[in-house]
Structure formats: C-alpha cells, structure tokens
Design a protein around this motif. Structure first.
Motif, short mmCIF file in Angstrom:
data_model
loop_
_atom_site.label_atom_id
_atom_site.label_comp_id
_atom_site.label_asym_id
_atom_site.label_seq_id
_atom_site.Cartn_x
_atom_site.Cartn_y
_atom_site.Cartn_z
N MET A 54 -131.57 -99.55 -35.16
CA MET A 54 -131.21 -98.27 -34.54
C MET A 54 -131.17 -97.18 -35.61
SD MET A 54 -127.96 -97.57 -32.02
CE MET A 54 -127.16 -96.42 -33.12
N PRO A 55 -131.77 -96.04 -35.35
CA PRO A 55 -131.76 -94.98 -36.36
C PRO A 55 -130.37 -94.37 -36.48
CG PRO A 55 -132.70 -94.14 -34.30
CD PRO A 55 -132.40 -95.60 -34.08
N SER A 56 -130.09 -93.73 -37.62
CA SER A 56 -128.85 -92.99 -37.75
C SER A 56 -128.86 -91.83 -36.77
CB SER A 56 -128.72 -92.43 -39.16
OG SER A 56 -128.75 -93.45 -40.10
N LYS A 57 -127.68 -91.42 -36.37
CA LYS A 57 -127.56 -90.30 -35.44
C LYS A 57 -128.10 -89.03 -36.08
CE LYS A 57 -124.30 -88.56 -32.15
NZ LYS A 57 -122.93 -88.14 -31.86
N GLY A 58 -128.74 -88.20 -35.27
CA GLY A 58 -129.27 -86.94 -35.77
C GLY A 58 -128.17 -85.93 -36.05
N LEU A 59 -128.57 -84.84 -36.65
CA LEU A 59 -127.64 -83.77 -37.04
C LEU A 59 -127.81 -82.59 -36.08
CD1 LEU A 59 -125.83 -82.36 -39.28
CD2 LEU A 59 -127.99 -81.68 -40.35
N LEU A 60 -126.69 -82.09 -35.57
CA LEU A 60 -126.74 -80.88 -34.76
C LEU A 60 -126.56 -79.66 -35.68
CD1 LEU A 60 -126.79 -79.52 -31.93
CD2 LEU A 60 -124.28 -79.55 -32.04
N ILE A 61 -127.57 -78.78 -35.64
CA ILE A 61 -127.52 -77.57 -36.47
C ILE A 61 -127.33 -76.38 -35.54
CG2 ILE A 61 -128.77 -76.16 -38.15
CD1 ILE A 61 -130.60 -79.04 -38.05
N VAL A 62 -126.23 -75.67 -35.72
CA VAL A 62 -125.95 -74.51 -34.87
C VAL A 62 -126.15 -73.25 -35.69
CG1 VAL A 62 -124.23 -73.33 -33.47
CG2 VAL A 62 -124.35 -75.83 -33.46
N LEU A 63 -127.14 -72.45 -35.28
CA LEU A 63 -127.46 -71.21 -35.97
C LEU A 63 -126.93 -70.07 -35.12
CD1 LEU A 63 -129.06 -69.96 -38.36
CD2 LEU A 63 -131.06 -69.92 -36.84
N SER A 64 -126.00 -69.30 -35.67
CA SER A 64 -125.36 -68.26 -34.88
C SER A 64 -125.04 -67.07 -35.77
CB SER A 64 -124.10 -68.85 -34.24
OG SER A 64 -123.51 -67.94 -33.37
N GLY A 65 -124.35 -66.10 -35.21
CA GLY A 65 -124.01 -64.90 -35.98
C GLY A 65 -123.88 -63.72 -35.04
N PRO A 66 -123.42 -62.59 -35.57
CA PRO A 66 -123.24 -61.40 -34.73
C PRO A 66 -124.57 -60.96 -34.11
CG PRO A 66 -122.89 -60.87 -37.06
CD PRO A 66 -123.03 -62.34 -36.97
N SER A 67 -124.49 -60.27 -32.97
CA SER A 67 -125.74 -59.86 -32.32
C SER A 67 -126.47 -58.86 -33.21
CB SER A 67 -125.45 -59.28 -30.94
OG SER A 67 -124.74 -58.10 -31.06
N GLY A 68 -127.79 -59.00 -33.23
CA GLY A 68 -128.62 -58.11 -34.04
C GLY A 68 -128.82 -58.59 -35.47
N VAL A 69 -128.28 -59.74 -35.82
CA VAL A 69 -128.38 -60.19 -37.21
C VAL A 69 -129.75 -60.82 -37.51
CG1 VAL A 69 -127.47 -62.54 -36.93
CG2 VAL A 69 -127.06 -61.32 -39.06
N GLY A 70 -130.48 -61.17 -36.44
CA GLY A 70 -131.82 -61.72 -36.65
C GLY A 70 -131.88 -63.23 -36.51
N ILE B 262 -118.87 -80.85 -30.14
CA ILE B 262 -119.55 -81.63 -31.19
C ILE B 262 -119.12 -81.08 -32.55
CG2 ILE B 262 -121.78 -82.51 -32.04
CD1 ILE B 262 -123.01 -82.02 -29.33
N PRO B 263 -117.86 -81.36 -32.94
CA PRO B 263 -117.32 -80.74 -34.15
C PRO B 263 -118.05 -81.16 -35.43
CG PRO B 263 -115.79 -82.39 -33.28
CD PRO B 263 -116.87 -82.21 -32.25
N GLU B 264 -118.76 -82.30 -35.39
CA GLU B 264 -119.43 -82.79 -36.60
C GLU B 264 -120.76 -82.10 -36.85
OE1 GLU B 264 -118.95 -84.42 -33.82
OE2 GLU B 264 -120.60 -85.78 -33.34
N GLY B 265 -121.13 -81.12 -36.02
CA GLY B 265 -122.35 -80.35 -36.26
C GLY B 265 -122.24 -79.51 -37.53
N ALA B 266 -123.40 -78.99 -37.98
CA ALA B 266 -123.41 -78.06 -39.12
C ALA B 266 -123.48 -76.64 -38.54
CB ALA B 266 -124.59 -78.34 -40.02
N PHE B 267 -122.42 -75.89 -38.69
CA PHE B 267 -122.31 -74.58 -38.07
C PHE B 267 -122.62 -73.49 -39.10
CE2 PHE B 267 -120.72 -75.49 -33.81
CZ PHE B 267 -120.46 -76.85 -33.95
N ILE B 268 -123.75 -72.81 -38.87
CA ILE B 268 -124.24 -71.82 -39.84
C ILE B 268 -124.10 -70.42 -39.27
CG2 ILE B 268 -126.24 -71.05 -41.18
CD1 ILE B 268 -127.33 -73.95 -40.94
N PHE B 269 -123.41 -69.57 -40.00
CA PHE B 269 -123.19 -68.18 -39.58
C PHE B 269 -124.15 -67.29 -40.37
CE2 PHE B 269 -120.90 -64.09 -39.79
CZ PHE B 269 -120.53 -63.92 -38.46
N LEU B 270 -125.06 -66.63 -39.66
CA LEU B 270 -125.93 -65.68 -40.33
C LEU B 270 -125.16 -64.38 -40.53
CD1 LEU B 270 -129.52 -65.87 -38.82
CD2 LEU B 270 -128.79 -66.48 -41.11
#
Lengths: 203, 203
Positions: free
Chosen positions: A1-17, A115-123
C-alpha cells in the motif's frame, strides 16, 4: 500500500494571485498532484463538462451533502453554492496522490478542521512585505493611504496565523519554487513517514 | 534588524554519513550558513587552530561552562569533553545567520531542549527504508540477520520520533537536495515569519 498523499491547501486574501500561482504549479510539471474538482449549484456554462470543470448539483442535493458532512468546505456566493466534496479528496489521498486545493481563506479554515495534517500555504501580497519599507520612509506616502493599508495588513496577518507557511507572491516563479520546497519538505516530515517505518516492524 | 536565523541540526545514528552530507552541503554553496565550532578538553593536534578547529579548554573551565548552562550540548568520550558553546550559536542566530550543527543523537536531544524552534533533521540509513522490501522477500536472508536488523531498526525509529524531518541517506546528492528544500520551507514557516509582520504594525 502506498503512503498516504499530502493535501496542499493554497489560499490567501482575494486578489493575491492564487489562480496564477496554481496554474504555474500545474505547468511546471515539477511534481505530481491531483487537482480537486469543485461542486456547484450554478448552471453549467457553454462547454463546461460535469466532473471535469465542476460537479454540477441542484440546491437540495448540495444542502443534503452539507448536512451529511460530505463537503470538505463550501461557501455561498449570490444564490449559488460552491464547494469541495470530501470523498474524492480522501480517495485520492488514500491512493497516495498529493492533492492541491486552491481556495478562499474561509474555505481553507473549514479544511483545516477536517484535514489538519494538510500543508496550509498562505500567499502573501507583495505589498504586505513591502509595507515595512514604506512605513520606514513615511512621508513619501499619504498618511491616509498608509492607515488603510495598515488596517488591511492587520486583517491579513490575522488570517496568516492559521496557516503553516507564508509565501510572498512577488514573482510567480519564486513563489512556485518555494511551494515546491514546501512540498518536498512536507514529504519527509517525521510525523508523516514514521507510521510507515513503524508498520514495517509489525510485519 | 534582520530576522533571526534558523538553527539546522543534522543528526542520525552513528555511521549514517552525517559528516559526508554536511561536507556536501557546505560544498554545494546553495545557501549560506555558519558552522558552529566545538569546544573540547583534548589537546590540540599538529596544525589545529584554537577557535577554528576547536575551542580548546581545560577540564575545569569546561565543567564550569556546563555548570553555568553555557553549553548547548556536550558529551564525554574516553576522558575528554566535547560540546557546542551556546553563546556563539545564539549570537549568529541573532545576527540573522543560519547555523548548521552536525552532531550525535544524544547531543541533538540536548539542543532540542534549549532551542526547540530549530529544524531537526534525522539522517536515516538506507537499509532502514530497504528493510521492508527485505522482510517481504523473507527467506532469502538469514532469519538471525533480519532479527538483529529489526532490533536496530526499532532503536533508530525511536530516535527518529524526536526529530522534525527524516531524510534517507541513500545518495548524498539527493539527501542534500532534500535538506535544501527543508531549509527553504522552514524559512517561510508562519511561526518564523509572523513576528516580523506583527512588529511592522507596531512601528
């Protein structure tokens, strides 16, 4: 069985790109990830395909999905619902795929709960990191403009507190490079890999 | 004032190749960091320079430094003390420099107590990650050999639990690449950068 994948959350204020950075990540082909398809109650536009552009749903089904905890996150704009169904994301993660979500700040906070174990990225808007320089040379800018920017900056910094990483979106290529490093680093975090090691001793 | 530097602790079981990886990191010139000079009570060897190869100390001074909490970590081998003085490391970090420590597991645990915000990287022996494959095709290996390796693996996994990252040292270049990603990612962690943002609003 493969290792579980990573959830990557890309977010940020509106208009940030966020959309531009997501597109550049996809086009860089530097790593594999699945992109989650959103669900909406708005009508399909010309050429949009169900299951590819969106999962199209009626209002009653969407509200039932919310009620049953089947949405990873959702929001209402004007009269329509938009959101991310939980099951496809969990399925992709279980199969070992990384999943990228590009979403608004409010949605990201809902994902954090589920899904608290995700990687949460703030632009971060480049003018937030530039603000310091501007304040230092105060007098060249209108004080009122600075005040407004300060208020907005405070809100943005409050948002940032709930994330793992803050990436300045000054140049898209630089932001993409940093996000790649984040994903590589997250893949070797002890709390992600140690279960694999532990399991192999139980075999 | 520059942002505080990042403490990078490179450690792992003995024989895993910490020194080789550290050397490759230095030679890659991919990022700037300071390397901390150790203190020892052993006599200088031909050509060794105080303050460059080691800080040479007598036993009483070294023990006083331990007593006064001036050592970031230390250990005793045979009749001599070896360790890392705390002040030079803190000074470099305060000046905004990243600092790399390459140390044994016991030393790394002492550092964790004093500078918990460091990035703690555990180099994993390639045979630990290969162990799973070998167990699966059991029968090709001597059962006694597997048992001994399993015991060692359990010890190594217990060590790993106290670290942030586990990097397999199968190929030095790959390990260096992963460590670079870790350092880039750590530089944009919210808990590292948010104080800079908060401070700019107080100006």
């Amino acid at each position: 069985m493969p290792s579980k994948g990573l959830l990557i959350v890309l977010s940020g204020p509106s208009g940030v790109g966020k959309g531009t950075v997501r597109q550049a990540l996809v086009e860089s082909h530097a790593f594999d990830f699945k992109y989650s398809v959103s669900m909406t109650t708005r009508n399909p536009r010309e050429g949009e395909v169900d299951g590819i552009d969106y999962y199209f749903s009626d209002k009653a089904s969407f509200e039932a999905a919310i009620e049953n905890g089947e949405m990873l996150e959702y929001a209402q704009y004007v009269d329509n619902y938009y959101g991310t169904p939980l099951k496809p994301v969990n399925d992709m993660l279980e199969q070992g795929h990384d999943v990228l979500l590009e979403i608004e700040v409010k949605g990201a906070m809902q994902v954090r709960d589920k899904i608290p174990e995700g990687a949460f990225i703030f632009l971060t808007p480049p003018d937030l990191s530039e603000l310091k320089n501007r304040i230092v040379k105060r007098g060249t800018d209108d004080l009122d403009v600075i005040q407004k920017r300060m208020t907005k900056a405070k809100e943005e910094i409050l948002m940032m507190e709930s994330y793992d990483y803050a990436v300045v979106n000054d140049e898209v290529d630089l932001a993409v490079q940093k996000i790649k490093s984040i994903i590589d680093a997250e893949h070797v975090r002890v709390d992600r890999v140690i279960d694999d090691y532990r399991q192999m001793l139980d075999k």
